[in-house]
Design a protein around this motif. Structure first.
Motif, PDB file in Angstrom:
ATOM      1  N   UNK A 171      19.432  30.703 -10.535  1.00  0.00           N
ATOM      2  CA  UNK A 171      19.659  32.139 -10.448  1.00  0.00           C
ATOM      3  C   UNK A 171      18.585  32.851  -9.659  1.00  0.00           C
ATOM      4  N   UNK A 172      18.948  34.013  -9.106  1.00  0.00           N
ATOM      5  CA  UNK A 172      18.021  34.828  -8.319  1.00  0.00           C
ATOM      6  C   UNK A 172      18.121  36.275  -8.789  1.00  0.00           C
ATOM      7  N   UNK A 173      16.964  36.911  -8.949  1.00  0.00           N
ATOM      8  CA  UNK A 173      16.907  38.342  -9.248  1.00  0.00           C
ATOM      9  C   UNK A 173      16.151  39.034  -8.115  1.00  0.00           C
ATOM     10  N   UNK A 174      16.679  40.149  -7.655  1.00  0.00           N
ATOM     11  CA  UNK A 174      16.032  40.921  -6.589  1.00  0.00           C
ATOM     12  C   UNK A 174      15.887  42.363  -7.042  1.00  0.00           C
ATOM     13  N   UNK A 175      14.657  42.853  -7.041  1.00  0.00           N
ATOM     14  CA  UNK A 175      14.394  44.253  -7.388  1.00  0.00           C
ATOM     15  C   UNK A 175      14.065  45.023  -6.113  1.00  0.00           C
ATOM     16  N   UNK A 176      14.836  46.072  -5.874  1.00  0.00           N
ATOM     17  CA  UNK A 176      14.602  46.925  -4.718  1.00  0.00           C
ATOM     18  C   UNK A 176      14.371  48.359  -5.139  1.00  0.00           C
ATOM     19  N   UNK A 177      14.494  49.243  -4.179  1.00  0.00           N
ATOM     20  CA  UNK A 177      14.275  50.665  -4.435  1.00  0.00           C
ATOM     21  C   UNK A 177      15.590  51.322  -4.848  1.00  0.00           C
ATOM     22  N   UNK A 178      15.497  52.476  -5.492  1.00  0.00           N
ATOM     23  CA  UNK A 178      16.704  53.204  -5.888  1.00  0.00           C
ATOM     24  C   UNK A 178      17.381  53.867  -4.690  1.00  0.00           C
ATOM     25  N   UNK A 179      16.653  53.923  -3.573  1.00  0.00           N
ATOM     26  CA  UNK A 179      17.215  54.525  -2.360  1.00  0.00           C
ATOM     27  C   UNK A 179      18.124  53.528  -1.659  1.00  0.00           C
ATOM     28  N   UNK A 180      18.650  53.940  -0.498  1.00  0.00           N
ATOM     29  CA  UNK A 180      19.540  53.071   0.268  1.00  0.00           C
ATOM     30  C   UNK A 180      18.793  51.977   1.019  1.00  0.00           C
ATOM     31  N   UNK A 181      17.475  51.874   0.818  1.00  0.00           N
ATOM     32  CA  UNK A 181      16.702  50.789   1.427  1.00  0.00           C
ATOM     33  C   UNK A 181      16.852  49.483   0.639  1.00  0.00           C
ATOM     34  N   UNK A 182      17.529  49.554  -0.502  1.00  0.00           N
ATOM     35  CA  UNK A 182      17.779  48.350  -1.307  1.00  0.00           C
ATOM     36  C   UNK A 182      18.723  47.425  -0.532  1.00  0.00           C
ATOM     37  N   UNK A 183      18.435  46.112  -0.471  1.00  0.00           N
ATOM     38  CA  UNK A 183      19.339  45.196   0.240  1.00  0.00           C
ATOM     39  C   UNK A 183      20.732  45.191  -0.387  1.00  0.00           C
ATOM     40  N   UNK A 184      21.741  45.076   0.456  1.00  0.00           N
ATOM     41  CA  UNK A 184      23.128  45.104  -0.032  1.00  0.00           C
ATOM     42  C   UNK A 184      23.816  43.753   0.099  1.00  0.00           C
ATOM     43  N   UNK A 185      23.139  42.798   0.720  1.00  0.00           N
ATOM     44  CA  UNK A 185      23.717  41.467   0.868  1.00  0.00           C
ATOM     45  C   UNK A 185      22.605  40.434   0.885  1.00  0.00           C
ATOM     46  N   UNK A 186      22.866  39.274   0.268  1.00  0.00           N
ATOM     47  CA  UNK A 186      21.894  38.184   0.235  1.00  0.00           C
ATOM     48  C   UNK A 186      22.591  36.877   0.602  1.00  0.00           C
ATOM     49  N   UNK A 187      21.951  36.101   1.480  1.00  0.00           N
ATOM     50  CA  UNK A 187      22.494  34.819   1.930  1.00  0.00           C
ATOM     51  C   UNK A 187      21.457  33.726   1.669  1.00  0.00           C
ATOM     52  N   UNK A 188      21.893  32.610   1.103  1.00  0.00           N
ATOM     53  CA  UNK A 188      20.993  31.511   0.747  1.00  0.00           C
ATOM     54  C   UNK A 188      21.305  30.274   1.585  1.00  0.00           C
ATOM     55  N   UNK A 189      20.232  29.617   2.055  1.00  0.00           N
ATOM     56  CA  UNK A 189      20.350  28.381   2.814  1.00  0.00           C
ATOM     57  C   UNK A 189      19.453  27.331   2.170  1.00  0.00           C
ATOM     58  N   UNK A 190      19.982  26.131   2.009  1.00  0.00           N
ATOM     59  CA  UNK A 190      19.246  25.046   1.358  1.00  0.00           C
ATOM     60  C   UNK A 190      18.683  24.060   2.385  1.00  0.00           C
ATOM     61  N   UNK A 191      17.374  23.749   2.235  1.00  0.00           N
ATOM     62  CA  UNK A 191      16.702  22.685   2.992  1.00  0.00           C
ATOM     63  C   UNK A 191      16.886  22.805   4.507  1.00  0.00           C
ATOM     64  N   UNK A 192      16.738  24.023   5.011  1.00  0.00           N
ATOM     65  CA  UNK A 192      16.736  24.235   6.468  1.00  0.00           C
ATOM     66  C   UNK A 192      15.422  24.939   6.815  1.00  0.00           C
ATOM     67  N   UNK A 193      14.442  24.158   7.186  1.00  0.00           N
ATOM     68  CA  UNK A 193      13.079  24.673   7.333  1.00  0.00           C
ATOM     69  C   UNK A 193      12.929  25.575   8.563  1.00  0.00           C
ATOM     70  N   UNK A 194      12.055  26.568   8.382  1.00  0.00           N
ATOM     71  CA  UNK A 194      11.635  27.466   9.464  1.00  0.00           C
ATOM     72  C   UNK A 194      12.814  28.066  10.238  1.00  0.00           C
ATOM     73  N   UNK A 195      13.762  28.603   9.505  1.00  0.00           N
ATOM     74  CA  UNK A 195      14.878  29.275  10.155  1.00  0.00           C
ATOM     75  C   UNK A 195      14.416  30.582  10.797  1.00  0.00           C
ATOM     76  N   UNK A 196      15.097  30.973  11.858  1.00  0.00           N
ATOM     77  CA  UNK A 196      14.830  32.243  12.523  1.00  0.00           C
ATOM     78  C   UNK A 196      16.105  33.089  12.451  1.00  0.00           C
ATOM     79  N   UNK A 197      16.036  34.300  12.986  1.00  0.00           N
ATOM     80  CA  UNK A 197      17.226  35.146  12.978  1.00  0.00           C
ATOM     81  C   UNK A 197      18.321  34.580  13.895  1.00  0.00           C
ATOM     82  N   UNK A 198      17.944  33.751  14.845  1.00  0.00           N
ATOM     83  CA  UNK A 198      18.949  33.082  15.675  1.00  0.00           C
ATOM     84  C   UNK A 198      19.717  32.034  14.879  1.00  0.00           C
ATOM     85  N   UNK A 199      19.045  31.442  13.870  1.00  0.00           N
ATOM     86  CA  UNK A 199      19.661  30.360  13.088  1.00  0.00           C
ATOM     87  C   UNK A 199      20.642  30.867  12.021  1.00  0.00           C
ATOM     88  N   UNK A 200      20.452  32.089  11.550  1.00  0.00           N
ATOM     89  CA  UNK A 200      21.240  32.557  10.407  1.00  0.00           C
ATOM     90  C   UNK A 200      22.669  32.950  10.772  1.00  0.00           C
TER      91      UNK A 200
END
Length: 206
Positions: free
Chosen positions: A85-114
């Motif tokens: 399980x994962x818990x994420x605490x953010x701000x009450x404002x709209x800066x709180x993340x709205x989506x989370x994506x998990x990747x297993x055993x893929x080291x040193x990913x960049x934004x090009x990889x996601x």
């Protein structure tokens, strides 16, 4: 996938479960020297959100995104984990993340990889106290040595803010005895490996 709420329905009611501190102690198994957070506004701030359960409401340490709303965490562990399980605490404002994506055993990913398909994705709700847990597919997230967490967007702000990321699961120490055996084999004791031809050279045939 929606999170599983662990509260009674009253958002102002704070549950203090002593078991939580133990359940969410996987942060102690992170190799923090190699942990990296891409697009963090302040260098090293991404590491500060992995902290003890009792410090989850501490707003002094947090990470904020820089160029846009995306954040990407590359999290190596000192052994192997089974993530539950994962818990994420953010701000009450709209800066709180709205989506989370998990990747297993893929080291040193960049934004090009996601751009590749994530192992699991969650549509998030705003959580300022750690009342919502996102349950992972345990069969998928078994034997995890490296976890990548990608927050691609928030609820509408230019930057994303996160105060706490809690990881629940089981930990297994890395096995190192195989390496030790290899070291012995790489440095053999020559007295244990005598060459019979060398012996006969010192004893000429009559």
């Amino acid at each position: 996938m929606a999170p599983h709420g662990k509260c009674c329905g009253d958002p102002n009611h704070q549950h203090e479960d002593p078991e939580k501190g133990v359940q969410y102690s996987l942060y102690t198994k992170i190799n923090t020297n190699d942990l990296e957070c891409l697009n963090e506004k302040v260098d090293g701030s991404g590491k500060t959100v992995f902290k003890p359960w009792e410090d989850r409401l501490n707003r002094e340490s947090f990470v904020e995104s820089d160029a846009d709303e995306e954040l990407l965490f590359n999290i190596p562990f000192t052994g192997s984990i089974k993530l539950k399980g994962v818990i994420v605490i953010g701000d009450s404002s709209d800066s709180h993340p709205s989506k989370m994506r998990l990747f297993k055993n893929r080291e040193r990913m960049t934004f090009d990889d996601v751009v590749t398909t994530a192992d699991q994705e969650f549509e998030m709700q705003k959580d300022t106290e750690g009342l919502l847990e996102y349950s992972t597919k345990v069969v998928t997230f078994n034997n995890v040595t490296h976890l990548t967490i990608h927050f691609p967007k928030n609820f509408g702000e230019e930057q994303t803010t996160i105060y706490y990321i809690g990881l629940r699961g089981e930990f297994t120490e890395a096995h190192r005895h195989g390496v030790t055996i290899c070291n012995y084999e790489l440095k053999p004791n020559m007295s244990d490996h005598k060459n019979p031809l060398q012996d006969s050279a010192h004893h000429p045939i009559a």
